[in-house]
Design an enzyme around this catalytic site. Sequence first.
Site, PDB file in Angstrom:
ATOM      1  N   LYS A   8       0.954  -1.343  -0.054  1.00  0.00           N
ATOM      2  CA  LYS A   8       0.167  -0.070  -0.110  1.00  0.00           C
ATOM      3  C   LYS A   8       0.743   1.355  -0.022  1.00  0.00           C
ATOM      4  CE  LYS A   8      -2.448   0.987   3.637  1.00  0.00           C
ATOM      5  NZ  LYS A   8      -2.006  -0.409   4.287  1.00  0.00           N
ATOM      6  N   THR A  24       3.940   1.455  -0.909  1.00  0.00           N
ATOM      7  CA  THR A  24       4.511   1.326  -2.042  1.00  0.00           C
ATOM      8  C   THR A  24       3.798   2.088  -3.185  1.00  0.00           C
ATOM      9  OG1 THR A  24       6.007  -0.496  -1.239  1.00  0.00           O
ATOM     10  CG2 THR A  24       5.922  -0.006  -3.768  1.00  0.00           C
ATOM     11  N   ARG A  45       1.761   8.599   7.031  1.00  0.00           N
ATOM     12  CA  ARG A  45       2.258   8.575   8.371  1.00  0.00           C
ATOM     13  C   ARG A  45       3.668   8.365   8.654  1.00  0.00           C
ATOM     14  NH1 ARG A  45      -0.970   3.639  10.459  1.00  0.00           N
ATOM     15  NH2 ARG A  45      -0.447   2.699   8.377  1.00  0.00           N
ATOM     16  N   LYS A  99       8.231  -6.103  11.244  1.00  0.00           N
ATOM     17  CA  LYS A  99       8.075  -5.633   9.663  1.00  0.00           C
ATOM     18  C   LYS A  99       9.479  -4.883   9.225  1.00  0.00           C
ATOM     19  CE  LYS A  99       4.703  -3.153   8.431  1.00  0.00           C
ATOM     20  NZ  LYS A  99       3.365  -2.066   8.590  1.00  0.00           N
ATOM     21  N   ALA A 117      -3.786   1.426  12.909  1.00  0.00           N
ATOM     22  CA  ALA A 117      -5.197   1.455  12.399  1.00  0.00           C
ATOM     23  C   ALA A 117      -5.821   0.220  13.097  1.00  0.00           C
ATOM     24  CB  ALA A 117      -5.115   1.220  10.689  1.00  0.00           C
ATOM     25  N   PHE A 147      -3.464  -0.674   7.282  1.00  0.00           N
ATOM     26  CA  PHE A 147      -3.969  -1.822   7.028  1.00  0.00           C
ATOM     27  C   PHE A 147      -5.068  -1.870   6.156  1.00  0.00           C
ATOM     28  CE2 PHE A 147      -2.405  -2.243  11.753  1.00  0.00           C
ATOM     29  CZ  PHE A 147      -1.337  -3.170  11.233  1.00  0.00           C
ATOM     30  N   PHE A 201       3.576  -8.915  -9.337  1.00  0.00           N
ATOM     31  CA  PHE A 201       4.701  -9.759  -9.187  1.00  0.00           C
ATOM     32  C   PHE A 201       5.162 -10.561 -10.241  1.00  0.00           C
ATOM     33  CE2 PHE A 201       3.568  -8.746  -4.898  1.00  0.00           C
ATOM     34  CZ  PHE A 201       4.867  -8.957  -4.027  1.00  0.00           C
ATOM     35  N   TRP A 222       7.343  -1.036  -7.655  1.00  0.00           N
ATOM     36  CA  TRP A 222       8.478  -1.574  -6.808  1.00  0.00           C
ATOM     37  C   TRP A 222       9.733  -1.703  -7.895  1.00  0.00           C
ATOM     38  CZ3 TRP A 222      12.521  -4.878  -6.686  1.00  0.00           C
ATOM     39  CH2 TRP A 222      13.125  -5.329  -5.336  1.00  0.00           C
TER      40      TRP A 222
END
Length: 556
Positions: free
Chosen positions: A71, A73, A94, A105, A273, A301, A381, A409
């Site tokens: 999200k 990214t 944020r 993470k 969140a 999230f 991907f 990405w």
Amino acid sequence: MKSDLEIAQSAEMLPISKIAESINLSEEDYECYGRYKAKISDSYIRKIEGNKDGKLILVTAINPTPAGEGKTTTSVGLADAFHKLDKKVMLALREPSLGPCFGMKGGAAGGGYAQVVPMEEINLHFTGDFHAITSANNLLAALIDNHIQQGNELQIDTRQILWKRCLDMNDRSLRNVVVGLGAKTDGFVREDHFVITVASEIMAIFCLANNMADLKEKLGNIIVAYNLSGQPVTAKEIGAVGPMAALLKDAIKPNLVQTLEHTPCLIHGGPFANIAHGCNSIIATKTALKMADYTITEAGFGADLGAEKFLDIKCRKAGLKPDVAVLVATIRALKYNGGIPKDQLSTPNIDALKKGSVNLLKHIENLKKYNLPVIVAINAFVSDSKEEIEFLENICKENDVKFTLSDVWAKGGEGAVELANMIMETVDGKESSFKPLYEDELSLEDKISKVAKEIYGADGVSYSSTAVKNLKKINELGFGNLPICVAKTQYSLSDDPTLLGRPSGFEITVRDVYVSAGAGFVVVLTGDIMTMPGLPKSPQAYKIDVDDNGVIKGLF
């Protein structure tokens, strides 16, 4: 293949003065925090108050999985795409918490060639905002205990102190503690608790305040305890507002940084969140809207948590009207929702994708309830098959939703140009018809029921005896008109993290309810959600180091 950190460290950043110059800021409009970070000045924010707002683009996602969704990214890459198309764009995100950074993470500043930089500084101490919030929170705690020690003029019931200390770190040992042990002069002995800083009400207030005056009013409204007569005691009565505001004086100014492609970005505030409202600050979002034709922001999230709270809490408080929602998903994550183990997600599997796509469809359905146009962006991907992509595209067409692939990405802004054009086609020349899910006048119980049934898909809501008692008290105190902030697992639409896809035939169990009177919402605790997380068996912290030249390794 380079890691995210290696990509970020090899980037050629522009001095922040050059980024400021590119968006027409004079030297008086910002304050430098080193070479690559700055804070936007209060005077500049006041100066642009009369500017017309640009379009507001919300980026959200399906329920998170171990496979990842991308999200942030996607948000970064999308902003770079607008920048590449020579559009006036601002990104509003944020600030990352140290908890997940050293926990599970790692860093949280985007990924690959769609990142905000300086990545290491953003993920660690940054400009000190979180430290200021932590200090303000703990100053209030210290003033409460000192008030009791010095005679307790307000007759605080020491069994009903609501305010908790905080720390921006995952530390399960601090969830339940005893303070005041030792001599009589060491304080009144009582049970106390810690929450992670991003779950502090001061973090919520910080992100929901419009300016310093509003911040101080909200700080003063915090209910810190009840007195012996059962009446609330506020931070204003404790005398904490002025000193807390002094600690937050500089933190309240939005932080200006850049992406790898030199797109300007405001990063400010960072409530989780799943246990808070999951959005960056109102000040940063409103400032971005005045500075650009397109503002891209995200909510934490899945759309059942961050987007719901963005739309029902933040937009309500700030008078914001988003123009479009971008719903991020990956084929891998949808197959995981379809019951496929993580080590088999690279294998094409239409049956699993079909089973898991119900999660995507539920989020589309939910976002449409806010009168928002929805665009599905599949974070690509190399393992995605042509058949799987066509299957999802057909599902979106059947549900009257635009669909595109995002490859930010690997390609940065170039990988989201189609998405940016799709958004402009959707929002340009059109007024937002956004509306919240529920009205203020609805009872708290009805608000909880509406979110549980319409957003989560629950059959109903059950309450513990504690929740029933506290709901009654909150209503008696006159807070029944506030919006609700549900603390719930991020991994499922339900309150059971093991129920993937689109669960049905379940109830949401509310174990407790309390009012955050300063922030202006009622927190609804479900399941076993924790406001102070713990570290996993092998935390990310074990991988993080710094070499002899001061270069950080292993952050992400």
